[in-house]
Design an enzyme around this catalytic site. Sequence first.
Site, PDB file in Angstrom:
ATOM      1  N   THR A  46       6.173  -5.151  -2.929  1.00  0.00           N
ATOM      2  CA  THR A  46       6.978  -5.066  -1.704  1.00  0.00           C
ATOM      3  C   THR A  46       7.861  -6.276  -1.511  1.00  0.00           C
ATOM      4  OG1 THR A  46       5.351  -3.678  -0.634  1.00  0.00           O
ATOM      5  CG2 THR A  46       6.774  -4.943   0.822  1.00  0.00           C
ATOM      6  N   TYR A  49       9.440   2.260   2.281  1.00  0.00           N
ATOM      7  CA  TYR A  49      10.455   1.587   1.466  1.00  0.00           C
ATOM      8  C   TYR A  49      10.084   1.840   0.000  1.00  0.00           C
ATOM      9  CZ  TYR A  49       6.487  -1.502   1.284  1.00  0.00           C
ATOM     10  OH  TYR A  49       5.200  -1.974   1.140  1.00  0.00           O
ATOM     11  N   SER A  92       2.150  -2.702  -7.617  1.00  0.00           N
ATOM     12  CA  SER A  92       0.954  -3.282  -8.237  1.00  0.00           C
ATOM     13  C   SER A  92      -0.213  -2.311  -8.378  1.00  0.00           C
ATOM     14  CB  SER A  92       0.503  -4.515  -7.473  1.00  0.00           C
ATOM     15  OG  SER A  92      -0.109  -4.157  -6.244  1.00  0.00           O
ATOM     16  N   THR A 108       0.997  -6.258  -3.099  1.00  0.00           N
ATOM     17  CA  THR A 108      -0.238  -6.702  -2.419  1.00  0.00           C
ATOM     18  C   THR A 108      -1.433  -5.807  -2.731  1.00  0.00           C
ATOM     19  OG1 THR A 108       0.354  -5.409  -0.466  1.00  0.00           O
ATOM     20  CG2 THR A 108       1.022  -7.743  -0.495  1.00  0.00           C
ATOM     21  N   ASP A 109      -1.190  -4.575  -3.214  1.00  0.00           N
ATOM     22  CA  ASP A 109      -2.316  -3.657  -3.409  1.00  0.00           C
ATOM     23  C   ASP A 109      -3.363  -4.213  -4.369  1.00  0.00           C
ATOM     24  OD1 ASP A 109      -0.857  -0.307  -3.083  1.00  0.00           O
ATOM     25  OD2 ASP A 109      -0.911  -2.060  -1.769  1.00  0.00           O
ATOM     26  N   LYS A 149      -7.143  -7.892   0.359  1.00  0.00           N
ATOM     27  CA  LYS A 149      -6.262  -7.189   1.295  1.00  0.00           C
ATOM     28  C   LYS A 149      -7.171  -6.334   2.185  1.00  0.00           C
ATOM     29  CE  LYS A 149      -2.218  -4.113   1.482  1.00  0.00           C
ATOM     30  NZ  LYS A 149      -1.215  -3.389   0.655  1.00  0.00           N
ATOM     31  N   GLU A 181     -32.566  -4.056  -2.213  1.00  0.00           N
ATOM     32  CA  GLU A 181     -32.466  -2.590  -2.104  1.00  0.00           C
ATOM     33  C   GLU A 181     -32.913  -1.876  -3.369  1.00  0.00           C
ATOM     34  OE1 GLU A 181     -31.216  -2.335   1.848  1.00  0.00           O
ATOM     35  OE2 GLU A 181     -31.872  -0.815   0.422  1.00  0.00           O
TER      36      GLU A 181
HETATM   37  N1  DGL Z   1       3.015  -0.386  -3.756  1.00  0.00           N
HETATM   38  C1  DGL Z   1       2.390  -1.564  -3.167  1.00  0.00           C
HETATM   39  C2  DGL Z   1       2.239  -2.653  -4.225  1.00  0.00           C
HETATM   40  O1  DGL Z   1       3.145  -2.847  -5.033  1.00  0.00           O
HETATM   41  C3  DGL Z   1       3.212  -2.113  -2.052  1.00  0.00           C
HETATM   42  C4  DGL Z   1       2.427  -3.021  -1.232  1.00  0.00           C
HETATM   43  C5  DGL Z   1       2.960  -4.428  -1.242  1.00  0.00           C
HETATM   44  O2  DGL Z   1       3.417  -4.962  -2.280  1.00  0.00           O
HETATM   45  O3  DGL Z   1       2.858  -5.042  -0.160  1.00  0.00           O
HETATM   46  O4  DGL Z   1       1.196  -3.316  -4.210  1.00  0.00           O
END
Ligand code: DGL
Length: 360
Positions: free
Chosen positions: A44, A58, A91, A124-125, A197, A317
């Site tokens: 992103t 987006y 990602s 971020t993923d 995240k 457990e």
């Molecule tokens: N498709 C997600 C990624 O590339 C977008 C999320 C992001 O980068 O914030 O991880």
Amino acid sequence: MRISPPAATAAHRWLAGLLLSAASAVAMAQAAQPHVVVLATGGTIAGAGASAANSATYAAAKVPVDKLLAGLPELASVARVSGEQVFQIASESFTNEHLLKLGQRVSALSKQADVDGIVITHGTDTLEETAYFLNLVVRTNKPIVVVGSMRPGTALSADGALNLYDAVTVAASKDAAGKGVLVTMNDEIQSGRDVSKTINIKTEAFKSQWGPLGMVVEGKNYWFRAPVKRHTANSEFNIDEIHALPAVDIVYGYSNMNTTGIEAYSKAGVKALIHAGTGNGSVAAQAVDSLKALRGKGVQVIRSARVPDGFVLRNAEQPDDKYDWVVAHDLRPQKARILAMVALTKTNDSKELQRIFWEY
Ligand code: DGL
């Protein structure tokens, strides 16, 4: 007023000298600045939306690294920055091959005397998995900072520019050395090991249950703690010696759990299976025998938990000693998978694996 030729020549010479000394002063100042290399992978932070109101809708991985850097002239006061486009992907599509290629590039740059710090821009993923992977395998004390954004640069109140400015600030900082791979998001400096995240559309998405290491505000780092787990220069793992990563997958625990996933991964030939159990890594009674059979085939069984915080207690457990299973300590399933893959490049001994999960 006319100036005589000799006086004009002298004036020109004085001006030329002045400009020359100014230019050399700028060159000397830039040469004295830390050199930070920005490796861009997409996400992103390189995204673009149809309108400024699109903060969550987006296309990721559109803007090239030179445009990202050109859009941030403030970086010139922080460091001498150069950019490389390693990938241009969202990602969630990262593979083990992407991890290995990125790790090799970071390792090579970290060995260069003219490189003082490295920034990786990333979606971020899966940012947390890449950050942890680099934390385990890049043998350097130089600052390595992974950064992303929750909104594309085209959106109102986009967070990418400040996140990137902060990342370069930290990567250029001597006081960031030796702290492991770091993540700068939302004014915070997080440990690449601890951070995840935790929210899918807010800018304050990245959290660690152990808290951030510090904050970066207006170009200055404020540190409050340092990592205690092994990492980077103190790691026993080295990306320069890792050319492939073994198959490690994850099954999720839930009410009415069945063994379809476990059997499928067993047939697929996984080398370790992460079990993201309910509660403190609990395993449903109907799944225990399948996991024991998997262990019997020489596959490592690693108990993590779907509950995000706390840590999985060994022999609580499940009788881990009796079943010869490993516990993932405080690592979430996706991070336990990264450590299991790296550890299996060195050993398939479950006691050694458990030591590694305690130490990293
Ligand atoms: N498709 C997600 C990624 O590339 C977008 C999320 C992001 O980068 O914030 O991880």
